[in-house]
Design a protein around this motif. Structure first.
Motif, PDB file in Angstrom:
ATOM      1  N   ALA A  53       0.824  -1.207   0.000  1.00 57.84           N
ATOM      2  CA  ALA A  53       0.000   0.000   0.000  1.00 57.84           C
ATOM      3  C   ALA A  53       0.864   1.266   0.000  1.00 57.84           C
ATOM      4  O   ALA A  53       0.484   2.273  -0.595  1.00 57.84           O
ATOM      5  CB  ALA A  53      -0.924   0.012   1.205  1.00 57.84           C
ATOM      6  N   CYS A  54       2.024   1.219   0.629  1.00 53.59           N
ATOM      7  CA  CYS A  54       2.877   2.398   0.754  1.00 53.59           C
ATOM      8  C   CYS A  54       3.822   2.585  -0.429  1.00 53.59           C
ATOM      9  O   CYS A  54       4.204   3.710  -0.744  1.00 53.59           O
ATOM     10  CB  CYS A  54       3.694   2.328   2.044  1.00 53.59           C
ATOM     11  SG  CYS A  54       2.708   2.523   3.533  1.00 53.59           S
ATOM     12  N   ALA A  55       4.229   1.516  -1.076  1.00 55.97           N
ATOM     13  CA  ALA A  55       5.227   1.588  -2.148  1.00 55.97           C
ATOM     14  C   ALA A  55       4.851   2.566  -3.271  1.00 55.97           C
ATOM     15  O   ALA A  55       5.699   3.356  -3.694  1.00 55.97           O
ATOM     16  CB  ALA A  55       5.519   0.208  -2.697  1.00 55.97           C
ATOM     17  N   PRO A  56       3.632   2.565  -3.781  1.00 53.55           N
ATOM     18  CA  PRO A  56       3.310   3.494  -4.867  1.00 53.55           C
ATOM     19  C   PRO A  56       3.311   4.963  -4.429  1.00 53.55           C
ATOM     20  O   PRO A  56       3.397   5.855  -5.262  1.00 53.55           O
ATOM     21  CB  PRO A  56       1.911   3.091  -5.316  1.00 53.55           C
ATOM     22  CG  PRO A  56       1.584   1.823  -4.645  1.00 53.55           C
ATOM     23  CD  PRO A  56       2.529   1.646  -3.521  1.00 53.55           C
ATOM     24  N   LYS A  57       3.219   5.208  -3.140  1.00 54.05           N
ATOM     25  CA  LYS A  57       3.181   6.581  -2.636  1.00 54.05           C
ATOM     26  C   LYS A  57       4.572   7.159  -2.415  1.00 54.05           C
ATOM     27  O   LYS A  57       4.700   8.341  -2.113  1.00 54.05           O
ATOM     28  CB  LYS A  57       2.412   6.622  -1.310  1.00 54.05           C
ATOM     29  CG  LYS A  57       0.981   6.180  -1.446  1.00 54.05           C
ATOM     30  CD  LYS A  57       0.334   6.136  -0.098  1.00 54.05           C
ATOM     31  CE  LYS A  57      -1.028   5.490  -0.158  1.00 54.05           C
ATOM     32  NZ  LYS A  57      -1.599   5.299   1.162  1.00 54.05           N
ATOM     33  N   ALA A  58       5.609   6.344  -2.552  1.00 54.44           N
ATOM     34  CA  ALA A  58       6.981   6.786  -2.303  1.00 54.44           C
ATOM     35  C   ALA A  58       7.511   7.568  -3.501  1.00 54.44           C
ATOM     36  O   ALA A  58       8.377   7.124  -4.241  1.00 54.44           O
ATOM     37  CB  ALA A  58       7.875   5.597  -1.987  1.00 54.44           C
ATOM     38  N   GLY A  60       8.878  11.500  -4.792  1.00 57.10           N
ATOM     39  CA  GLY A  60       9.391  12.795  -4.352  1.00 57.10           C
ATOM     40  C   GLY A  60       8.557  13.945  -4.874  1.00 57.10           C
ATOM     41  O   GLY A  60       7.634  13.769  -5.674  1.00 57.10           O
ATOM     42  N   SER A  61       8.919  15.147  -4.451  1.00 55.07           N
ATOM     43  CA  SER A  61       8.166  16.336  -4.871  1.00 55.07           C
ATOM     44  C   SER A  61       8.348  16.627  -6.356  1.00 55.07           C
ATOM     45  O   SER A  61       7.542  17.338  -6.948  1.00 55.07           O
ATOM     46  CB  SER A  61       8.608  17.550  -4.048  1.00 55.07           C
ATOM     47  OG  SER A  61       9.994  17.787  -4.229  1.00 55.07           O
ATOM     48  N   ASP A  62       9.394  16.061  -6.956  1.00 51.69           N
ATOM     49  CA  ASP A  62       9.626  16.243  -8.385  1.00 51.69           C
ATOM     50  C   ASP A  62       8.907  15.200  -9.242  1.00 51.69           C
ATOM     51  O   ASP A  62       9.015  15.194 -10.462  1.00 51.69           O
ATOM     52  CB  ASP A  62      11.116  16.228  -8.693  1.00 51.69           C
ATOM     53  CG  ASP A  62      11.802  14.950  -8.232  1.00 51.69           C
ATOM     54  OD1 ASP A  62      11.128  14.090  -7.628  1.00 51.69           O
ATOM     55  OD2 ASP A  62      13.019  14.822  -8.474  1.00 51.69           O
ATOM     56  N   GLY A  63       8.189  14.277  -8.581  1.00 53.64           N
ATOM     57  CA  GLY A  63       7.429  13.266  -9.297  1.00 53.64           C
ATOM     58  C   GLY A  63       8.192  11.984  -9.557  1.00 53.64           C
ATOM     59  O   GLY A  63       7.654  11.047 -10.120  1.00 53.64           O
ATOM     60  N   LYS A  64       9.466  11.947  -9.163  1.00 51.38           N
ATOM     61  CA  LYS A  64      10.285  10.758  -9.380  1.00 51.38           C
ATOM     62  C   LYS A  64      10.197   9.845  -8.164  1.00 51.38           C
ATOM     63  O   LYS A  64      10.055  10.315  -7.034  1.00 51.38           O
ATOM     64  CB  LYS A  64      11.737  11.148  -9.616  1.00 51.38           C
ATOM     65  CG  LYS A  64      11.947  11.952 -10.890  1.00 51.38           C
ATOM     66  CD  LYS A  64      13.403  12.295 -11.075  1.00 51.38           C
ATOM     67  CE  LYS A  64      13.592  13.141 -12.322  1.00 51.38           C
ATOM     68  NZ  LYS A  64      15.002  13.536 -12.471  1.00 51.38           N
ATOM     69  N   PRO A  65      10.308   8.544  -8.372  1.00 52.47           N
ATOM     70  CA  PRO A  65      10.272   7.607  -7.240  1.00 52.47           C
ATOM     71  C   PRO A  65      11.438   7.853  -6.275  1.00 52.47           C
ATOM     72  O   PRO A  65      12.544   8.157  -6.712  1.00 52.47           O
ATOM     73  CB  PRO A  65      10.415   6.239  -7.895  1.00 52.47           C
ATOM     74  CG  PRO A  65      10.060   6.435  -9.322  1.00 52.47           C
ATOM     75  CD  PRO A  65      10.393   7.850  -9.658  1.00 52.47           C
ATOM     76  N   LEU A  66      11.169   7.727  -4.992  1.00 50.15           N
ATOM     77  CA  LEU A  66      12.216   7.884  -3.995  1.00 50.15           C
ATOM     78  C   LEU A  66      13.151   6.679  -4.053  1.00 50.15           C
ATOM     79  O   LEU A  66      12.747   5.590  -4.449  1.00 50.15           O
ATOM     80  CB  LEU A  66      11.608   7.985  -2.600  1.00 50.15           C
ATOM     81  CG  LEU A  66      10.740   9.209  -2.315  1.00 50.15           C
ATOM     82  CD1 LEU A  66      10.125   9.083  -0.927  1.00 50.15           C
ATOM     83  CD2 LEU A  66      11.550  10.485  -2.407  1.00 50.15           C
ATOM     84  N   ALA A  67      14.399   6.891  -3.603  1.00 50.55           N
ATOM     85  CA  ALA A  67      15.374   5.803  -3.578  1.00 50.55           C
ATOM     86  C   ALA A  67      16.260   5.959  -2.353  1.00 50.55           C
ATOM     87  O   ALA A  67      16.328   7.031  -1.745  1.00 50.55           O
ATOM     88  CB  ALA A  67      16.223   5.832  -4.847  1.00 50.55           C
ATOM     89  N   GLY A  68      16.896   4.881  -1.961  1.00 52.05           N
ATOM     90  CA  GLY A  68      17.858   4.906  -0.870  1.00 52.05           C
ATOM     91  C   GLY A  68      17.247   5.252   0.474  1.00 52.05           C
ATOM     92  O   GLY A  68      16.167   4.783   0.833  1.00 52.05           O
ATOM     93  N   ALA A  69      17.966   6.118   1.210  1.00 51.87           N
ATOM     94  CA  ALA A  69      17.555   6.484   2.561  1.00 51.87           C
ATOM     95  C   ALA A  69      16.210   7.200   2.583  1.00 51.87           C
ATOM     96  O   ALA A  69      15.414   7.011   3.505  1.00 51.87           O
ATOM     97  CB  ALA A  69      18.624   7.344   3.221  1.00 51.87           C
ATOM     98  N   ALA A  70      15.958   8.018   1.581  1.00 48.53           N
ATOM     99  CA  ALA A  70      14.678   8.738   1.529  1.00 48.53           C
ATOM    100  C   ALA A  70      13.512   7.760   1.419  1.00 48.53           C
ATOM    101  O   ALA A  70      12.492   7.913   2.096  1.00 48.53           O
ATOM    102  CB  ALA A  70      14.662   9.709   0.352  1.00 48.53           C
ATOM    103  N   LYS A  71      13.676   6.741   0.585  1.00 55.18           N
ATOM    104  CA  LYS A  71      12.614   5.750   0.430  1.00 55.18           C
ATOM    105  C   LYS A  71      12.443   4.937   1.706  1.00 55.18           C
ATOM    106  O   LYS A  71      11.316   4.693   2.151  1.00 55.18           O
ATOM    107  CB  LYS A  71      12.908   4.814  -0.737  1.00 55.18           C
ATOM    108  CG  LYS A  71      11.794   3.804  -0.972  1.00 55.18           C
ATOM    109  CD  LYS A  71      12.040   2.952  -2.193  1.00 55.18           C
ATOM    110  CE  LYS A  71      10.881   1.987  -2.389  1.00 55.18           C
ATOM    111  NZ  LYS A  71      11.075   1.160  -3.579  1.00 55.18           N
ATOM    112  N   ASN A  72      13.574   4.529   2.314  1.00 60.11           N
ATOM    113  CA  ASN A  72      13.502   3.759   3.559  1.00 60.11           C
ATOM    114  C   ASN A  72      12.783   4.539   4.645  1.00 60.11           C
ATOM    115  O   ASN A  72      11.941   4.004   5.364  1.00 60.11           O
ATOM    116  CB  ASN A  72      14.899   3.360   4.033  1.00 60.11           C
ATOM    117  CG  ASN A  72      15.555   2.358   3.121  1.00 60.11           C
ATOM    118  OD1 ASN A  72      14.891   1.685   2.359  1.00 60.11           O
ATOM    119  ND2 ASN A  72      16.873   2.273   3.188  1.00 60.11           N
ATOM    120  N   SER A  73      13.114   5.815   4.774  1.00 59.00           N
ATOM    121  CA  SER A  73      12.486   6.663   5.777  1.00 59.00           C
ATOM    122  C   SER A  73      10.994   6.811   5.512  1.00 59.00           C
ATOM    123  O   SER A  73      10.166   6.692   6.419  1.00 59.00           O
ATOM    124  CB  SER A  73      13.149   8.037   5.786  1.00 59.00           C
ATOM    125  OG  SER A  73      12.506   8.902   6.679  1.00 59.00           O
TER     126      SER A  73
END
Length: 82
Positions: A53-58, A60-73
């Protein structure tokens, strides 16, 4: 100023979406025999359901998928609020 308002709206949307996801995950925790899951099976199912449920919401503000520490957080925060 506009960025703060937009960010607050996004956070509120995620919080509401996470609460809905938890309710949905709880209602979906039913085994193949039609009985509610219990114990480790239920815990495992809920964890995977929340991640899904959370994965598609990850995003960023630029519309790109989060990665690394930002995604983990983000995932940790989303899953605990869900």
């Amino acid at each position: 100023m506009m960025k703060r308002i937009f960010l607050a709206a996004i956070v509120a949307t995620f919080a509401a979406g996470s609460a809905f996801a938890q309710e949905t995950c709880e209602s979906k925790a039913i085994g193949k025999d039609g009985k509610p899951l219990a114990g480790a099976a239920k815990t495992s199912f809920l964890k995977k359901c929340k991640q899904d449920a959370c994965a598609p919401k990850a995003v960023g503000s630029d519309g790109k998928p989060l990665a690394g520490a930002a995604k983990n957080s983000f995932m940790k925060k989303c899953e605990t609020s869900a």
